[in-house]
Design a protein around this motif. Sequence first.
Motif, PDB file in Angstrom:
ATOM      1  N   ASN A   5      -5.475 -10.068   5.070  1.00 42.49           N
ATOM      2  CA  ASN A   5      -6.865 -10.484   4.868  1.00 42.49           C
ATOM      3  C   ASN A   5      -7.400 -11.201   6.102  1.00 42.49           C
ATOM      4  O   ASN A   5      -8.557 -11.048   6.471  1.00 42.49           O
ATOM      5  N   TRP A   6      -6.545 -12.002   6.740  1.00 35.81           N
ATOM      6  CA  TRP A   6      -6.947 -12.719   7.956  1.00 35.81           C
ATOM      7  C   TRP A   6      -7.243 -11.737   9.085  1.00 35.81           C
ATOM      8  O   TRP A   6      -8.199 -11.911   9.839  1.00 35.81           O
ATOM      9  N   THR A   7      -6.444 -10.670   9.218  1.00 34.21           N
ATOM     10  CA  THR A   7      -6.665  -9.706  10.297  1.00 34.21           C
ATOM     11  C   THR A   7      -7.914  -8.862  10.076  1.00 34.21           C
ATOM     12  O   THR A   7      -8.461  -8.321  11.025  1.00 34.21           O
ATOM     13  N   LEU A   8      -8.340  -8.751   8.819  1.00 33.95           N
ATOM     14  CA  LEU A   8      -9.509  -7.928   8.495  1.00 33.95           C
ATOM     15  C   LEU A   8     -10.802  -8.727   8.413  1.00 33.95           C
ATOM     16  O   LEU A   8     -11.865  -8.168   8.180  1.00 33.95           O
ATOM     17  N   LYS A   9     -10.703 -10.024   8.606  1.00 33.63           N
ATOM     18  CA  LYS A   9     -11.869 -10.895   8.498  1.00 33.63           C
ATOM     19  C   LYS A   9     -12.936 -10.517   9.527  1.00 33.63           C
ATOM     20  O   LYS A   9     -12.623 -10.151  10.651  1.00 33.63           O
ATOM     21  N   GLU A  10     -14.192 -10.614   9.118  1.00 33.79           N
ATOM     22  CA  GLU A  10     -15.298 -10.359  10.048  1.00 33.79           C
ATOM     23  C   GLU A  10     -15.272 -11.415  11.153  1.00 33.79           C
ATOM     24  O   GLU A  10     -15.140 -12.602  10.887  1.00 33.79           O
ATOM     25  N   ARG A  11     -15.404 -10.977  12.370  1.00 36.29           N
ATOM     26  CA  ARG A  11     -15.379 -11.873  13.531  1.00 36.29           C
ATOM     27  C   ARG A  11     -16.690 -11.733  14.301  1.00 36.29           C
ATOM     28  O   ARG A  11     -17.317 -10.670  14.289  1.00 36.29           O
ATOM     29  N   PRO A  12     -17.086 -12.778  15.008  1.00 32.13           N
ATOM     30  CA  PRO A  12     -18.282 -12.645  15.848  1.00 32.13           C
ATOM     31  C   PRO A  12     -17.997 -11.710  17.018  1.00 32.13           C
ATOM     32  O   PRO A  12     -16.839 -11.488  17.383  1.00 32.13           O
ATOM     33  N   SER A  13     -19.028 -11.177  17.592  1.00 30.48           N
ATOM     34  CA  SER A  13     -18.872 -10.312  18.758  1.00 30.48           C
ATOM     35  C   SER A  13     -18.280 -11.109  19.913  1.00 30.48           C
ATOM     36  O   SER A  13     -18.549 -12.306  20.068  1.00 30.48           O
ATOM     37  N   TRP A  14     -17.502 -10.452  20.734  1.00 30.45           N
ATOM     38  CA  TRP A  14     -16.930 -11.147  21.884  1.00 30.45           C
ATOM     39  C   TRP A  14     -18.018 -11.565  22.864  1.00 30.45           C
ATOM     40  O   TRP A  14     -17.831 -12.487  23.652  1.00 30.45           O
ATOM     41  N   ARG A  15     -19.170 -10.937  22.797  1.00 29.68           N
ATOM     42  CA  ARG A  15     -20.282 -11.323  23.669  1.00 29.68           C
ATOM     43  C   ARG A  15     -20.921 -12.631  23.232  1.00 29.68           C
ATOM     44  O   ARG A  15     -21.540 -13.316  24.025  1.00 29.68           O
ATOM     45  N   GLU A  16     -20.762 -12.959  21.948  1.00 27.83           N
ATOM     46  CA  GLU A  16     -21.356 -14.179  21.395  1.00 27.83           C
ATOM     47  C   GLU A  16     -20.392 -15.351  21.352  1.00 27.83           C
ATOM     48  O   GLU A  16     -20.810 -16.497  21.293  1.00 27.83           O
ATOM     49  N   SER A  17     -19.109 -15.087  21.335  1.00 24.28           N
ATOM     50  CA  SER A  17     -18.108 -16.131  21.159  1.00 24.28           C
ATOM     51  C   SER A  17     -17.104 -16.106  22.308  1.00 24.28           C
ATOM     52  O   SER A  17     -16.398 -15.117  22.509  1.00 24.28           O
ATOM     53  N   LYS A  18     -17.026 -17.222  23.039  1.00 20.26           N
ATOM     54  CA  LYS A  18     -16.081 -17.290  24.152  1.00 20.26           C
ATOM     55  C   LYS A  18     -14.638 -17.270  23.669  1.00 20.26           C
ATOM     56  O   LYS A  18     -13.767 -16.695  24.315  1.00 20.26           O
ATOM     57  N   SER A  19     -14.375 -17.874  22.528  1.00 19.76           N
ATOM     58  CA  SER A  19     -13.000 -17.864  22.017  1.00 19.76           C
ATOM     59  C   SER A  19     -12.600 -16.454  21.564  1.00 19.76           C
ATOM     60  O   SER A  19     -11.453 -16.038  21.761  1.00 19.76           O
ATOM     61  N   GLU A  20     -13.530 -15.723  21.004  1.00 19.88           N
ATOM     62  CA  GLU A  20     -13.252 -14.337  20.611  1.00 19.88           C
ATOM     63  C   GLU A  20     -12.988 -13.489  21.854  1.00 19.88           C
ATOM     64  O   GLU A  20     -12.069 -12.665  21.869  1.00 19.88           O
ATOM     65  N   ALA A  21     -13.785 -13.694  22.893  1.00 20.44           N
ATOM     66  CA  ALA A  21     -13.576 -12.968  24.149  1.00 20.44           C
ATOM     67  C   ALA A  21     -12.214 -13.304  24.736  1.00 20.44           C
ATOM     68  O   ALA A  21     -11.502 -12.413  25.221  1.00 20.44           O
ATOM     69  N   ALA A  22     -11.809 -14.561  24.680  1.00 17.86           N
ATOM     70  CA  ALA A  22     -10.506 -14.966  25.215  1.00 17.86           C
ATOM     71  C   ALA A  22      -9.364 -14.280  24.472  1.00 17.86           C
ATOM     72  O   ALA A  22      -8.411 -13.804  25.093  1.00 17.86           O
ATOM     73  N   VAL A  23      -9.463 -14.199  23.154  1.00 17.13           N
ATOM     74  CA  VAL A  23      -8.415 -13.531  22.368  1.00 17.13           C
ATOM     75  C   VAL A  23      -8.355 -12.049  22.735  1.00 17.13           C
ATOM     76  O   VAL A  23      -7.267 -11.503  22.964  1.00 17.13           O
ATOM     77  N   LEU A  24      -9.492 -11.389  22.813  1.00 18.43           N
ATOM     78  CA  LEU A  24      -9.509  -9.964  23.134  1.00 18.43           C
ATOM     79  C   LEU A  24      -8.974  -9.706  24.536  1.00 18.43           C
ATOM     80  O   LEU A  24      -8.164  -8.793  24.738  1.00 18.43           O
ATOM     81  N   PHE A  25      -9.396 -10.495  25.508  1.00 17.39           N
ATOM     82  CA  PHE A  25      -8.916 -10.311  26.880  1.00 17.39           C
ATOM     83  C   PHE A  25      -7.418 -10.570  26.975  1.00 17.39           C
ATOM     84  O   PHE A  25      -6.703  -9.885  27.709  1.00 17.39           O
ATOM     85  N   PHE A  26      -6.930 -11.553  26.232  1.00 13.09           N
ATOM     86  CA  PHE A  26      -5.500 -11.841  26.193  1.00 13.09           C
ATOM     87  C   PHE A  26      -4.729 -10.640  25.638  1.00 13.09           C
ATOM     88  O   PHE A  26      -3.717 -10.224  26.212  1.00 13.09           O
ATOM     89  N   VAL A  27      -5.207 -10.071  24.555  1.00 14.66           N
ATOM     90  CA  VAL A  27      -4.532  -8.914  23.949  1.00 14.66           C
ATOM     91  C   VAL A  27      -4.551  -7.730  24.912  1.00 14.66           C
ATOM     92  O   VAL A  27      -3.530  -7.061  25.108  1.00 14.66           O
ATOM     93  N   PHE A  28      -5.688  -7.457  25.543  1.00 18.68           N
ATOM     94  CA  PHE A  28      -5.760  -6.358  26.507  1.00 18.68           C
ATOM     95  C   PHE A  28      -4.791  -6.591  27.675  1.00 18.68           C
ATOM     96  O   PHE A  28      -4.112  -5.657  28.119  1.00 18.68           O
ATOM     97  N   GLY A  29      -4.734  -7.795  28.178  1.00 19.76           N
ATOM     98  CA  GLY A  29      -3.852  -8.105  29.301  1.00 19.76           C
ATOM     99  C   GLY A  29      -2.382  -7.966  28.962  1.00 19.76           C
ATOM    100  O   GLY A  29      -1.606  -7.336  29.709  1.00 19.76           O
ATOM    101  N   ILE A  30      -1.967  -8.541  27.855  1.00 18.80           N
ATOM    102  CA  ILE A  30      -0.571  -8.454  27.427  1.00 18.80           C
ATOM    103  C   ILE A  30      -0.178  -7.005  27.171  1.00 18.80           C
ATOM    104  O   ILE A  30       0.891  -6.538  27.590  1.00 18.80           O
ATOM    105  N   THR A  31      -1.040  -6.265  26.505  1.00 17.58           N
ATOM    106  CA  THR A  31      -0.728  -4.877  26.168  1.00 17.58           C
ATOM    107  C   THR A  31      -0.624  -4.003  27.409  1.00 17.58           C
ATOM    108  O   THR A  31       0.282  -3.175  27.519  1.00 17.58           O
ATOM    109  N   GLY A  32      -1.542  -4.178  28.338  1.00 15.40           N
ATOM    110  CA  GLY A  32      -1.497  -3.379  29.568  1.00 15.40           C
ATOM    111  C   GLY A  32      -0.231  -3.636  30.363  1.00 15.40           C
ATOM    112  O   GLY A  32       0.446  -2.698  30.799  1.00 15.40           O
ATOM    113  N   SER A  33       0.117  -4.892  30.523  1.00 14.80           N
ATOM    114  CA  SER A  33       1.331  -5.236  31.262  1.00 14.80           C
ATOM    115  C   SER A  33       2.577  -4.726  30.551  1.00 14.80           C
ATOM    116  O   SER A  33       3.490  -4.177  31.175  1.00 14.80           O
ATOM    117  N   ALA A  34       2.629  -4.907  29.249  1.00 15.74           N
ATOM    118  CA  ALA A  34       3.808  -4.496  28.485  1.00 15.74           C
ATOM    119  C   ALA A  34       3.974  -2.980  28.471  1.00 15.74           C
ATOM    120  O   ALA A  34       5.103  -2.478  28.563  1.00 15.74           O
TER     121      ALA A  34
END
Length: 124
Positions: A5-34
């Motif tokens: 339920n937590w993973t499916l929760k509605e989230r603000p757009s990464w353009r509107e939320s700096k913390s959301e953008a940080a989480v998304l950029f972190f996931v993209f970075g870790i995944t690309g490197s891995a």
Amino acid sequence: QRFWNWTLKERPSWRESKSEAAVLFFVFGITGSASVALVRPALKNTIGLQGNMIDGPWSYRFASIFLVSPIYAIMILGIGTAAGRHRYFANMSRKILGRFLPSSLRQKIICSQARSKITPNKIN
């Protein structure tokens, strides 16, 4: 159930939320490197292919692109779900894998949670 339920929760757009953008950029970075860290040794140990994207050889470049992309798509779904952003990354993974699959199979790889986030004209 609580985690899902937590993973499916509605989230603000990464353009509107700096913390959301940080989480998304972190996931993209870790995944690309891995994904690159997994593919390079796999190419070397299985078929003896070594190189890099700048100096080649061309066979390494092609093999790397065709192996990294699907592995990246699968990993981004797992890491993104662990970061609590399943809906966003399920859609992203579908887009990446959709480039490698015929259109008849694209519809089958969409999970119901990601399907609820996209509009019908964006499925193809």
